[in-house]
Design an enzyme around this catalytic site. Structure first.
Site, PDB file in Angstrom:
ATOM      1  N   GLY A  38      -1.170 -12.651 -11.602  1.00  9.45           N
ATOM      2  CA  GLY A  38      -2.635 -12.934 -11.547  1.00  9.45           C
ATOM      3  C   GLY A  38      -2.932 -12.336  -9.976  1.00  9.45           C
ATOM      4  N   PRO A  51       4.363 -14.292 -11.529  1.00  8.10           N
ATOM      5  CA  PRO A  51       3.897 -13.015 -10.865  1.00  8.10           C
ATOM      6  C   PRO A  51       4.607 -11.449 -11.260  1.00  8.10           C
ATOM      7  CG  PRO A  51       5.694 -14.682 -10.019  1.00  8.10           C
ATOM      8  CD  PRO A  51       4.922 -15.269 -11.448  1.00  8.10           C
ATOM      9  N   GLY A  52       3.831 -10.516 -10.944  1.00  5.58           N
ATOM     10  CA  GLY A  52       4.199  -9.438 -11.094  1.00  5.58           C
ATOM     11  C   GLY A  52       3.601  -8.490  -9.453  1.00  5.58           C
ATOM     12  N   ARG A  53       2.465  -8.306  -9.757  1.00  4.13           N
ATOM     13  CA  ARG A  53       2.134  -7.432  -8.021  1.00  4.13           C
ATOM     14  C   ARG A  53       1.431  -8.766  -7.102  1.00  4.13           C
ATOM     15  NH1 ARG A  53      -2.535  -4.492  -9.201  1.00  4.13           N
ATOM     16  NH2 ARG A  53      -3.111  -5.636 -10.679  1.00  4.13           N
ATOM     17  N   TYR A 101      -7.809   3.301 -12.692  1.00  6.79           N
ATOM     18  CA  TYR A 101      -9.034   2.633 -12.143  1.00  6.79           C
ATOM     19  C   TYR A 101      -9.538   2.979 -11.401  1.00  6.79           C
ATOM     20  CZ  TYR A 101      -4.270  -0.016 -13.551  1.00  6.79           C
ATOM     21  OH  TYR A 101      -3.937  -0.081 -15.506  1.00  6.79           O
ATOM     22  N   CYS A 141      -2.771  19.101 -13.732  1.00  5.36           N
ATOM     23  CA  CYS A 141      -3.640  19.854 -14.150  1.00  5.36           C
ATOM     24  C   CYS A 141      -4.668  18.897 -14.455  1.00  5.36           C
ATOM     25  CB  CYS A 141      -3.099  20.824 -14.908  1.00  5.36           C
ATOM     26  SG  CYS A 141      -2.097  22.061 -14.178  1.00  5.36           S
ATOM     27  N   TYR A 160       2.799  -1.886 -10.958  1.00  4.73           N
ATOM     28  CA  TYR A 160       2.863  -0.764 -11.137  1.00  4.73           C
ATOM     29  C   TYR A 160       2.382   0.676 -11.258  1.00  4.73           C
ATOM     30  CZ  TYR A 160       1.463  -5.285 -13.072  1.00  4.73           C
ATOM     31  OH  TYR A 160       1.450  -6.513 -13.593  1.00  4.73           O
TER      32      TYR A 160
END
Ligand code: LLP
Length: 417
Positions: free
Chosen positions: A239, A274-276, A316, A342, A371
């Site tokens: 996070g 952790p990722g981001r 988002y 489109c 992501y």
């Protein structure tokens, strides 16, 4: 973000000009910096080294095999949320004993796969799932290690779609039901209670929600101890946010400075997911300007990357800085940077003041490593982009650009047609 820098007006990924990589591999193109990834993995290790801990890289942020393998070589475990992610983590050398498995909808097959591989623990999200895991473990004549994911009802002050730790969210078990659920888990013959898990949201720019949530979790741990239920692992999820624009997210050391004193004298292993914060600022998306068009009070810069390549702005309203690959002294214009898909929602930047770009020129969408590709799709039958890793003055293709043939892979036309 210092491994994507300008030298003499040209954007570089480490020591390689972005323009050169784009010429070699085409656009749209994801480019990752090895040095940035390593710096981020090491920041976690350094910040938490004074206690027993395990950093489980969240594959959902970016599960390219090369990146997962780097995580593995840096000693990380993995946070997975599907059989596919578990497969990729194992395939890239992450020990099953370092894998935690979350997600509200694990299927029987996925549960059996994880039990057979001997993962560290399931992060269980409901009573129903707990009973299912127990059943599957029983049929395999095994005991499944589990943590219960507790929803601490804390507002992480982030975008509503990526906040997960409030009562109204589908994730985890409400904190007021936690003791009851742990008692049930403890009574089951084929599950073994190992830990408590929480994950309150993503892109957090303040450590206080972590601290508040952890306080609640520690109180729960204390109450469990009084019931004779010992907890070996405290998994506080992922996070930590990154700097997309001018946010000031905490460094992992700021998180550790706040929480390590709270964990003093506790005999637990801390798990982080952790990722981001590992991969977000280690990647950019490079795209080429196809056309320019005058709109109502603004210009449209039509580029060859679209929402299928990077969907964050569309779903988002996420902000990603847009930088020219070659700096210019041109005027600034108000523009939407849009893709060929489109949909009106297909944009990479909206109402943005940016330096004028000309047809054929390259621009970089910054902070796109997390992501980005992992949420890419083939919408509008667009092949997904290639991915390149840069290390010093070398660059490596780590995923080929998809071809039209890839678009029909697996499709079957019945004989009668
Ligand atoms: N652990 C769990 C249980 C998670 O659900 C997540 C992310 C993480 C760890 C990693 O969180 P991070 O360190 O990356 O914040 N697609 C959205 C983000 C969704 C995050 C979902 N869960 C976006 O593009 O912003």
């Amino acid at each position: 973000m210092d491994h994507f820098k300008y030298k003499n007006g040209h954007l570089y990924a480490e020591d390689v000009p972005v323009e050169k990589i784009a010429n070699d591999f085409g656009t749209p193109l994801y480019i990752y910096s090895y040095a940035t990834l390593i710096r981020h993995f090491k920041a976690y290790e350094e910040s938490f080294k004074s206690i027993k801990h395990l950093t489980c890289y969240a594959l959902k942020a970016n599960s390219n095999s090369t990146i997962v393998k780097i995580a593995s070589k840096e000693g990380c475990g993995a946070d997975v949320v599907s059989g596919g992610e578990l497969y990729k983590a194992l395939k890239n050398g992450i020990s099953p004993k370092k894998i935690v498995y979350a997600g509200v909808g694990k299927t029987k097959d996925e549960i059996a796969f994880a039990i057979n591989k001997g993962i560290l623990m399931f992060n269980v999200e409901s009573l129903d799932e707990l009973l299912q895991i127990n059943d599957v473990a029983k049929s395999l004549k095994k005991q499944a290690p589990i943590a219960l994911r507790i929803n601490p009802d804390i507002d992480p002050q982030t975008h509503p779609y990526i906040s997960t730790g409030l009562k109204k969210h589908k994730f985890g078990i409400p904190i007021e039901d936690a003791l009851e659920h742990f008692k049930i888990a403890q009574s089951l013959a084929n599950t073994k209670v190992l830990g408590i898990h929480m994950h309150i949201g993503s892109q957090l720019t303040n450590v206080l929600p972590f601290v508040d949530a952890l306080k609640r979790i520690l109180k729960l741990k204390y109450d469990l101890k009084n019931l004779g239920i010992e907890i070996d692992y405290l998994d506080i999820g992922g996070g930590i946010g990154i700097n997309y624009n001018d946010e000031k997210p905490p460094h992992p050391s700021e998180l550790s400075n706040h929480i390590l004193p709270m964990l003093k004298n506790l005999d637990i292993t801390l798990i982080l997911e952790p990722g981001r914060s590992i991969v977000g600022n280690a990647g950019i998306l490079v795209t080429k300007t196809l056309y320019l068009k005058k709109g109502d009070g603004k210009e449209f810069i039509i580029v060859d990357a679209a929402m299928n390549d990077l969907i964050r702005p569309s779903i988002y309203g996420a902000y990603h800085r847009i930088e020219p690959v070659k700096k210019t002294k041109r005027n600034t214009i108000l523009a939407d940077v849009v893709g060929p898909v489109c949909e009106s929602g297909d944009f990479l930047a909206k109402d943005r003041e940016i330096k004028k770009v000309n047809k054929g020129e390259l621009i970089a969408v910054m902070s796109a490593g997390a992501y980005g590709f992992s949420m890419a799709s083939n919408y509008n039958s667009r092949p997904r982009p290639a991915e390149v890793l840069v290390k010093g003055d070398n660059n490596y293709l780590i995923r080929k650009r998809e071809t039209f043939r890839d678009l029909i892979k697996g499709e079957i036309i019945p004989d009668f047609i």
